[in-house]
Design an enzyme around this catalytic site. Structure first.
Site, PDB file in Angstrom:
ATOM      1  N   TYR A  75       3.234  -7.686  -6.286  1.00 52.97           N
ATOM      2  CA  TYR A  75       2.665  -6.626  -7.123  1.00 52.97           C
ATOM      3  C   TYR A  75       2.424  -7.309  -8.457  1.00 52.97           C
ATOM      4  O   TYR A  75       3.365  -7.859  -9.050  1.00 52.97           O
ATOM      5  CB  TYR A  75       3.656  -5.475  -7.296  1.00 52.97           C
ATOM      6  CG  TYR A  75       3.594  -4.432  -6.214  1.00 52.97           C
ATOM      7  CD1 TYR A  75       4.758  -3.950  -5.628  1.00 52.97           C
ATOM      8  CD2 TYR A  75       2.382  -3.898  -5.782  1.00 52.97           C
ATOM      9  CE1 TYR A  75       4.719  -2.968  -4.646  1.00 52.97           C
ATOM     10  CE2 TYR A  75       2.330  -2.924  -4.791  1.00 52.97           C
ATOM     11  CZ  TYR A  75       3.502  -2.466  -4.237  1.00 52.97           C
ATOM     12  OH  TYR A  75       3.459  -1.496  -3.265  1.00 52.97           O
ATOM     13  N   ASP A 128      -4.075  -2.506  -3.052  1.00 52.59           N
ATOM     14  CA  ASP A 128      -4.382  -1.089  -2.765  1.00 52.59           C
ATOM     15  C   ASP A 128      -3.418  -0.150  -3.488  1.00 52.59           C
ATOM     16  O   ASP A 128      -3.336   1.030  -3.154  1.00 52.59           O
ATOM     17  CB  ASP A 128      -4.329  -0.837  -1.249  1.00 52.59           C
ATOM     18  CG  ASP A 128      -2.958  -1.150  -0.663  1.00 52.59           C
ATOM     19  OD1 ASP A 128      -2.812  -1.097   0.575  1.00 52.59           O
ATOM     20  OD2 ASP A 128      -2.022  -1.448  -1.433  1.00 52.59           O
ATOM     21  N   HIS A 180      -1.679   0.348   3.389  1.00 55.90           N
ATOM     22  CA  HIS A 180      -0.295   0.434   2.878  1.00 55.90           C
ATOM     23  C   HIS A 180       0.557   1.367   3.741  1.00 55.90           C
ATOM     24  O   HIS A 180       1.423   2.077   3.246  1.00 55.90           O
ATOM     25  CB  HIS A 180      -0.342   0.974   1.446  1.00 55.90           C
ATOM     26  CG  HIS A 180       0.673   0.427   0.505  1.00 55.90           C
ATOM     27  ND1 HIS A 180       0.414  -0.549  -0.442  1.00 55.90           N
ATOM     28  CD2 HIS A 180       1.960   0.753   0.338  1.00 55.90           C
ATOM     29  CE1 HIS A 180       1.496  -0.779  -1.156  1.00 55.90           C
ATOM     30  NE2 HIS A 180       2.451  -0.020  -0.700  1.00 55.90           N
TER      31      HIS A 180
HETATM   32  C1  LIG Z   1       7.058   1.535   5.238  1.00 52.73           C
HETATM   33  C2  LIG Z   1       6.862   0.897   3.904  1.00 52.73           C
HETATM   34  C3  LIG Z   1       5.690   0.185   3.653  1.00 52.73           C
HETATM   35  C4  LIG Z   1       5.488  -0.434   2.407  1.00 52.73           C
HETATM   36  C5  LIG Z   1       6.494  -0.321   1.408  1.00 52.73           C
HETATM   37  C6  LIG Z   1       7.677   0.384   1.643  1.00 52.73           C
HETATM   38  C7  LIG Z   1       7.859   0.998   2.891  1.00 52.73           C
HETATM   39  C8  LIG Z   1       9.114   1.755   3.141  1.00 52.73           C
HETATM   40  N1  LIG Z   1       6.225  -0.868   0.159  1.00 52.73           N
HETATM   41  S1  LIG Z   1       6.190   0.239  -1.082  1.00 52.73           S
HETATM   42  O1  LIG Z   1       7.522   0.681  -1.318  1.00 52.73           O
HETATM   43  O2  LIG Z   1       5.585  -0.345  -2.253  1.00 52.73           O
HETATM   44  O3  LIG Z   1       5.301   1.301  -0.584  1.00 52.73           O
HETATM   45  C9  LIG Z   1       5.376  -1.919   0.085  1.00 52.73           C
HETATM   46  C10 LIG Z   1       5.422  -2.873  -0.984  1.00 52.73           C
HETATM   47  O4  LIG Z   1       6.384  -2.933  -1.764  1.00 52.73           O
HETATM   48  N2  LIG Z   1       4.373  -3.740  -1.099  1.00 52.73           N
HETATM   49  C11 LIG Z   1       3.320  -3.758  -0.199  1.00 52.73           C
HETATM   50  O5  LIG Z   1       2.396  -4.562  -0.332  1.00 52.73           O
HETATM   51  N3  LIG Z   1       3.298  -2.903   0.877  1.00 52.73           N
HETATM   52  C12 LIG Z   1       4.315  -2.022   1.034  1.00 52.73           C
HETATM   53  N4  LIG Z   1       4.355  -1.220   2.150  1.00 52.73           N
HETATM   54  C13 LIG Z   1       3.232  -1.277   3.141  1.00 52.73           C
HETATM   55  C14 LIG Z   1       3.508  -2.313   4.238  1.00 52.73           C
HETATM   56  O6  LIG Z   1       3.398  -3.632   3.743  1.00 52.73           O
HETATM   57  C15 LIG Z   1       2.497  -2.167   5.375  1.00 52.73           C
HETATM   58  O7  LIG Z   1       1.195  -2.125   4.849  1.00 52.73           O
HETATM   59  C16 LIG Z   1       2.788  -0.915   6.207  1.00 52.73           C
HETATM   60  O8  LIG Z   1       4.173  -0.691   6.320  1.00 52.73           O
HETATM   61  C17 LIG Z   1       2.212  -1.084   7.610  1.00 52.73           C
HETATM   62  O9  LIG Z   1       2.357   0.099   8.303  1.00 52.73           O
HETATM   63  P1  LIG Z   1       3.565   0.381   9.339  1.00 52.73           P
HETATM   64  O10 LIG Z   1       4.756   0.696   8.501  1.00 52.73           O
HETATM   65  O11 LIG Z   1       3.049   1.575  10.107  1.00 52.73           O
HETATM   66  O12 LIG Z   1       3.753  -0.824  10.193  1.00 52.73           O
END
Ligand SMILES: Cc1cc2c(cc1C)[n+](S(=O)(=O)[O-])c1c(=O)[nH]c(=O)nc-1n2C[C@H](O)[C@H](O)[C@H](O)COP(=O)(O)O
Length: 501
Positions: free
Chosen positions: A244, A272, A363
């Site tokens: 990030y 995104d 995401h």
């Molecule tokens: C489930 C989950 C996903 C997050 C995630 C945290 C969780 C609990 N977090 S978030 O706190 O910011 O939203 C990140 C993150 O730190 N950075 C990121 O690039 N993607 C984040 N993602 C998105 C992740 O990298 C994938 O794009 C997404 O999880 C793929 O979908 P599935 O979970 O259905 O496999």
């Protein structure tokens, strides 16, 4: 200071408790006291959550959200007040979580690991046994979660065109991603706050990835420190960094250089999330942490409980733009991949910007609701790249909703280099720890071997678009929930009897 001679230099709980205001605010973390008075307004999660623990032991609340080295990194040494004699600290009566007793009961009667036969089984168990706030954070998607569900259902709109009478006795699932040989074309994608689900956090995913020779993408917002996760890798195990981008580019530069020095083999810049999505389950959950200043809709008296996500993301730079890409290419030799690209025009821009790859992703449906699934965007991108002769210019990954090996195969047939998987490994880790992650990965390998045989292919390079029928892909018949808000307040035209009054 405590008068017991063996504790001569330690602070007492009583002494710390005297500093419980904005004017003088001390907290205890891991048995040490810290003066955070001057830090209150710089805290990404806002001052309120710290003041809630002013003069007290904040370790339990702090632990899942902050990597252990956070205080050393961000709080001036002069504010480190030293050890506390924890025997003198009045432990706060824990907010009785009414659900906790029942949750413990559900843990006692949960299925044994061998009863999990696919990735969705882990989700079902995790939902039963996880703390509400942790489940809310992992499972939530943005707004009405249409995209989160579309990510998975999009794969159900793609059908196979298997071939027969090909020798599939030996099946080789291996491939390469950014030059690294992996056993199977999936990687563990970056998901924040691993310790919400398991006290050990992301290092469990590191160990699972090692065992199955797949790559782990280390999240910027991990619960474990970056170095803990890198230290947990073994031998030539490969990891990538998810970034990030911070408004303060000096911090970002430091993070990139350190990751390269520690051997990361890919830099995935998340594009995104200029602002983290509204994940309402997360916002409603117990996580009453106040939101970050970025969400400040006015004044300090506004209740800004925005859940974990908002509380940890105010540093993200919403001004990030294409003209910044040359700077990233100048500060590292690691391949650079844009994570969260959602249409073919931006893939073409990524190629001309000179990056090495993109992840077609929304995401996990946690950002823009009604963004299309990664797999649907992949079906839009690859034919255009082939038409322009650009398909070898860049590595294309997808993530979101991958729950079966058939999903992985469909993505590979459509031209992906590999797929990212998030929630399933979080749920497996939360419910069963490392054995859970290990089994989840093994199940995917077993499914993949069988499905490759059944579509008539013995290696990844044989997969191509002729094996899939994607005609149904653009039909967005997502199971849209009924418009509960609208229906609750909908006021039908007053009928004749109403008029008579
Ligand atoms: C489930 C989950 C996903 C997050 C995630 C945290 C969780 C609990 N977090 S978030 O706190 O910011 O939203 C990140 C993150 O730190 N950075 C990121 O690039 N993607 C984040 N993602 C998105 C992740 O990298 C994938 O794009 C997404 O999880 C793929 O979908 P599935 O979970 O259905 O496999």
């Amino acid at each position: 200071r405590s008068n017991n001679n063996s504790q001569a230099t330690k602070l007492t709980g009583e002494e710390v408790a005297k500093h419980s205001s904005r004017e003088s605010c001390w907290v205890i973390l891991h048995g040490k006291a810290y003066d955070v008075t001057d830090f209150l307004d710089d805290h990404p999660g806002g001052p309120k959550i710290i003041l809630k623990y002013a003069g007290k032991d904040a370790t339990e609340e702090y632990e899942p959200i902050h990597p252990p080295d956070t205080v050393d990194k961000f709080l001036d040494k002069s504010k480190h007040l030293g050890e506390v004699d924890m025997g003198t600290v009045k432990q706060e009566a824990k907010e009785e979580d009414p659900d906790e007793a029942e949750r413990q009961e559900r843990i006692k009667t949960m299925p044994i690991l061998e009863q999990c036969f696919n990735l969705m089984d882990f989700e079902a168990v995790a939902k039963r046994v996880m703390k509400k706030s942790a489940w809310a954070y992992y499972s939530s998607g943005a707004d009405d979660e249409i995209t989160m569900r579309e990510n998975h259902s999009a794969y159900h709109k793609i059908w196979f065109r298997p071939r027969i009478l090909h020798n599939v006795e030996k099946v080789d699932l291996s491939t390469t991603m950014l030059g690294t040989k992996v056993d199977i074309p999936f990687y563990v994608t970056a998901t924040a706050l691993g310790k919400l689900g398991n006290p050990e956090g992301e290092v469990i995913l590191t160990r699972g990835a090692k065992k199955h020779n797949v790559i782990q993408m280390i999240p910027t917002l991990a619960s474990c420190s970056f170095d803990e996760i890198v230290d947990a890798k073994e031998g030539d195990q490969v990891q990538w960094l998810q970034l990030y981008v911070n408004k303060d580019r000096a911090i970002t530069k430091r993070i990139i250089e350190h990751a390269e020095k520690r051997g990361c083999k890919g830099l995935f810049i998340t594009v995104d999330a200029p602002q983290l999505g509204r994940r309402e389950k997360d916002m409603r959950s117990k996580f009453s942490d106040v939101g970050s200043s970025i969400q400040n809709t006015g004044g300090d008296n506004v209740d800004r409980s925005q859940g974990a996500a908002r509380a940890i993301s105010s540093f993200i730079d919403p001004a990030l733009q294409w003209s910044d890409i040359p700077w990233f290419l100048s500060v590292t030799k690691m391949p650079i991949i844009l994570k969260g690209v959602q249409r073919v025009e931006d893939v073409l821009l990524a190629i001309s910007a000179g990056v090495h790859g993109v992840v077609l992703s929304n995401h996990g449906g946690r950002q823009l609701d009604f963004a299309r699934s990664g797999i649907e965007v992949l079906a839009e991108v690859m034919p255009e790249l082939r038409r322009l002769g650009l398909q070898d210019k860049i590595e294309i990954y997808v993530d979101g909703g991958v729950r079966r090996a058939t999903d992985i195969i469909k993505a590979m047939c459509l031209g992906a280099k590999g797929v990212g998987i998030g929630r399933p490994f979080l749920y497996a880790m939360s419910a069963y720890g490392l054995p859970g992650v290990d089994r989840a990965m093994q199940l995917l390998k077993d499914e993949m071997e069988m499905n490759m045989r059944l579509i008539g292919c013995s290696s990844i390079d044989q997969l191509g678009p002729e094996f899939v029928d994607t005609r149904g892909l653009s039909m967005h018949t997502a199971a849209v929930p009924s418009d509960t808000l609208g229906l609750n307040v909908y006021d039908p035209l007053a009928g004749p009897k109403e008029k008579a009054k």
